[in-house]
Design an enzyme around this catalytic site. Structure first.
Site, short mmCIF file in Angstrom:
data_model
loop_
_atom_site.label_atom_id
_atom_site.label_comp_id
_atom_site.label_asym_id
_atom_site.label_seq_id
_atom_site.Cartn_x
_atom_site.Cartn_y
_atom_site.Cartn_z
CB CYS A 28 41.52 31.70 39.88
SG CYS A 28 39.81 31.16 39.86
CG HIS A 82 38.53 32.94 43.70
ND1 HIS A 82 39.04 33.20 42.44
CD2 HIS A 82 39.29 33.68 44.56
CE1 HIS A 82 40.05 34.06 42.55
NE2 HIS A 82 40.22 34.36 43.83
#
Ligand SMILES: [Zn+2]
Length: 483
Positions: free
Chosen positions: A102, A436
């Site tokens: 990510c 994340h």
């Protein structure tokens, strides 16, 4: 390797060393002070699609040909038809998470929404979406680059994103090639990474692939970048606008690419001895403006982007264990350090220094909420060192003299005001080992759907999120477009 006659390299070397000294009399004669080449006639080559960046006839030549016809100065705009640019600015394609990738996805989404990049790589959209005109800009001889491998792979990724508009795409091929080309294979693993480190690597690799100059010999590079102590002393007396302009032209002699032209700014860093007043100033290019987050007593209090900028340019006292070694006093003295922004790019990327090294070598994350304008304009003009500005020291040159001398140089988009609009935000949740990344990206609406601010969480895309949501405490990296 062909031998280049020595005479051919001489003008390049001497013109670098020609530092001007402040005129003693008010009359300014700059006829022989700078470049023998009339630099004012050099166009901003990337400003228009019609003007191709020059290919140096020999590796040792300066990157800019002196005999180009004068082009009108123009702001960098996407040189494309409205229908095509609309597609480049409205498509939305999610990116599959390949396992902790990510950090890569959030950066790719922001860059793939940067009009200067998409219109450079896709100047025309044909039926097959194939246009390889960018390949003529790849410098396969540059040993500092990847011989175009990374750029080609990046363009292919964006091409696949364009083709999969409204769906999602797996960036596995790009990840594999990019990872293999990264230093020490840093991005080849499936470990968590810092998205700012990745962005720095990607922009640098694209730059070197597209760099029109390829002087890799360390001695040759030194001849261009190194100054004699006398030249350095002379530079210290120049006002920042003039000195930084000279330094930028010097920088371009080794670095001349579409990435430099659109993404890179410059700041100066000045150290000053408080005992004798000696100053030492360095000028550095940046692709990402890395800002400190000022710490408030109340940790939960919000901080504004403007406060981060003020902290960045605030004069810092170097004392106690942190003294500077003054070359004139020949000892560690109480000193100050001041940073000033001397060049602001068309695409400004800002990141917040959220990670602080701890005494045990780990990283602490600053969770401070930093606010920033979303649909409003960010005016950075006050942070840009204009004609007549000084940094902690006085120079004996009048504003008129400085202005007169600056006429010898191309402006390269450095004329105020510097107003920006946000178009991308990379967010980071959690810490460096378990975290994340996501991104907010502004997209144009189309006939079918209002898009505006979109939220990209890997393959999942949420349309039309509220601007209030875009200002969020996890913001790590901001992408601004000059307006
Ligand atoms: Zn000193």
């Amino acid at each position: 390797v062909k031998e280049t006659p020595k005479a051919a390299t001489t003008p390049l070397i001497t013109q670098n060393g020609n530092y001007i000294r402040p005129a003693v009399t008010p009359k300014v004669d700059n006829s022989s002070l700078f470049d023998p080449v009339p630099v004012k006639s050099v166009p901003t080559v990337y400003a228009s699609k019609k003007v191709e960046p020059p290919l140096p006839p020999t590796p040792k030549s300066p990157p800019l040909p002196p005999k180009q016809p004068q082009q009108p100065q123009q702001k960098a705009t996407a040189p494309s038809t409205s229908k095509q640019s609309h597609f480049l600015e409205s498509y939305t394609t999610g990116l599959t998470n390949l396992g902790n990738s990510c950090y890569m996805n959030c950066v790719v989404q922001c860059l793939a929404a940067t009009p200067q990049l998409t219109s450079f790589f896709f100047p025309s959209i044909t039926e097959s979406l194939q246009d390889h005109s960018y390949k003529q800009h790849i410098n396969v001889n540059n040993k500092l680059g990847t011989q175009g491998m990374l750029t080609t792979s990046f363009v292919e990724l964006i091409l696949n994103m364009l083709r999969n508009n409204g769906k999602s795409f797996s960036p596995s091929k790009f990840k594999k090639i990019m990872g293999g080309l990264s230093p020490g294979g840093q991005f080849a693993t499936y470990n968590q990474q810092d998205c700012v480190e990745f962005l720095n690597f990607l922009l640098d690799a694209l730059h070197e692939d597209l760099n029109q100059v390829s002087i890799t010999d360390p001695n040759e590079r030194k001849k261009i970048t190194e100054l004699s102590p006398e030249q350095e002393k002379s530079r210290e007396t120049l006002p920042p606008r003039l000195a930084s302009t000279i330094e930028w032209e010097r920088y371009l002699k080794l670095n001349f690419s579409v990435i430099v032209d659109y993404f890179q700014g410059q700041h100066l860093s000045q150290l000053k001895c408080l005992q004798c007043g000696f100053t030492s100033t360095t000028y550095n290019a940046f692709s990402i403006l890395s800002l400190p987050i000022p710490q408030k007593l109340n940790q939960s209090e919000k901080v504004t982007l403007q406060e981060c900028l003020r902290e960045f340019v605030a004069t810092e006292l170097l004392d106690d264990d942190n003294k500077w070694y003054c070359p004139q006093c020949k000892k560690f003295t109480r000193s100050t350090k001041t940073i000033a922004i001397t060049r602001l790019p068309q695409v400004l990327i800002v990141n917040f220094n959220r990670f602080k090294m701890t005494s045990t070598g780990g990283f602490n994350k600053l969770e401070t909420f930093v606010t920033y304008p979303v649909n409003e304009v960010l005016d950075l003009t006050p942070y840009w060192a204009d004609v007549g500005s000084t940094v902690n020291s006085t120079n004996n040159m009048t504003v008129e003299q400085e202005r007169e001398l600056l006429k010898s140089f191309p402006t390269r988009n450095q004329s105020p005001p510097f107003k920006y609009k946000l178009f991308g935000v990379a967010n980071h949740f959690g810490n460096l080992t378990t975290g994340h990344y996501t991104s907010y990206v502004y997209k144009e609406s189309d006939a079918k759907k209002p898009r505006n601010w979109c939220y990209f969480d890997d393959s999942k895309v949420t349309f039309n999120v509220s601007p209030k949501e875009v200002v969020n405490k996890n913001a790590y990296c901001l992408f601004f477009q000059r307006v």
